[in-house]
Scaffold this motif. Sequence first.
Motif, PDB file in Angstrom:
ATOM      1  N   GLU A  81       0.915  -0.944  -0.525  1.00 53.94           N
ATOM      2  CA  GLU A  81      -0.154  -0.338   0.164  1.00 53.94           C
ATOM      3  C   GLU A  81       0.908   1.265   0.110  1.00 53.94           C
ATOM      4  O   GLU A  81       1.558   1.462   0.744  1.00 53.94           O
ATOM      5  N   ASP A  82       1.113   1.966  -1.163  1.00 52.24           N
ATOM      6  CA  ASP A  82       1.458   3.307  -1.348  1.00 52.24           C
ATOM      7  C   ASP A  82       0.891   4.723  -0.190  1.00 52.24           C
ATOM      8  O   ASP A  82       1.895   5.393  -0.078  1.00 52.24           O
ATOM      9  N   GLU A  83      -0.075   4.468   0.585  1.00 53.29           N
ATOM     10  CA  GLU A  83      -0.361   5.841   1.381  1.00 53.29           C
ATOM     11  C   GLU A  83      -0.046   5.130   2.216  1.00 53.29           C
ATOM     12  O   GLU A  83      -0.093   4.829   3.059  1.00 53.29           O
TER      13      GLU A  83
ATOM     14  N   ASP B  31      -2.879  -3.851  -2.673  1.00 53.05           N
ATOM     15  CA  ASP B  31      -3.682  -2.327  -3.217  1.00 53.05           C
ATOM     16  C   ASP B  31      -2.973  -2.012  -4.676  1.00 53.05           C
ATOM     17  O   ASP B  31      -2.673  -2.572  -5.147  1.00 53.05           O
TER      18      ASP B  31
ATOM     19  N   MET C 241      -3.479   0.219  -7.121  1.00 53.95           N
ATOM     20  CA  MET C 241      -2.896   1.873  -7.628  1.00 53.95           C
ATOM     21  C   MET C 241      -1.514   1.735  -6.556  1.00 53.95           C
ATOM     22  O   MET C 241      -1.786   2.069  -5.015  1.00 53.95           O
TER      23      MET C 241
ATOM     24  N   LYS D 107     -12.221   0.679  -0.598  1.00 54.18           N
ATOM     25  CA  LYS D 107     -11.808   1.293  -0.160  1.00 54.18           C
ATOM     26  C   LYS D 107     -12.788   2.461   0.227  1.00 54.18           C
ATOM     27  O   LYS D 107     -13.969   3.154  -1.153  1.00 54.18           O
TER      28      LYS D 107
END
Length: 217
Positions: A7-9, A51, A53, A100
């Motif tokens: 997950e990039d967040e 995730d 994206m 999400k």
Amino acid sequence: MRVLVVEDEPRLLRNLARALREAGYAVDTAEAGDEGLYKAETFNYDAIVLDVMLPRLDGWEILERLRRQKRTPVLMLTARDAFKDRVRGLDGGADDYLVKPFDLSELLARLRAIIRRAAGQARSHLELGDVVIDTRARVVTKTKQPVTLTAREYAILEYLALHQGEVVTRTALYEHLFDETDDSLSNLVDVHIFSIRKKLGHDLIATRRGQGYCIES
Ligand code: CA
């Protein structure tokens, strides 16, 4: 159980990792797609939260490449209203998906379900003679009396119970129960097994000399 979260967040990743550790999982993390694919291919996770994206390599690409060699259960995190994404994810070999923003308790429930299904267990209660493990509440009883286990002891017992009838090597236990941040000194598997036997009966877990441990089916 050891899971990988890609997950990039940063904030969501942190919150997810914390919630999963609190729920008893060993957790590895990756913030970019290529790092996630590398870890997914290199280590044997019990499940991956992925995730869609992501920078450098998106979730679809990771799933497609992973499925060429591994059946690791995958829970995809998709954007709201991206119906096509969900169809694509399930067609591409994802085991489940969540839209999400999602509720943490739902994520935990879905994760438990895909891990159980991968081990061929449909029910959330695992019965080992007079010992019963409630994997939802993470409660163990012996002859209906609750028995208190440490988080490590519980994790080892649950893993062996999900693989009932199989010999589980010490290496596999280390790989599935301890994550990349773990301090190996606190991880002596034999000590935990000794303690589980003291609490639940010596015959519950058999030692296969030179091979590992086994709960007979
Ligand atoms: Ca993202």
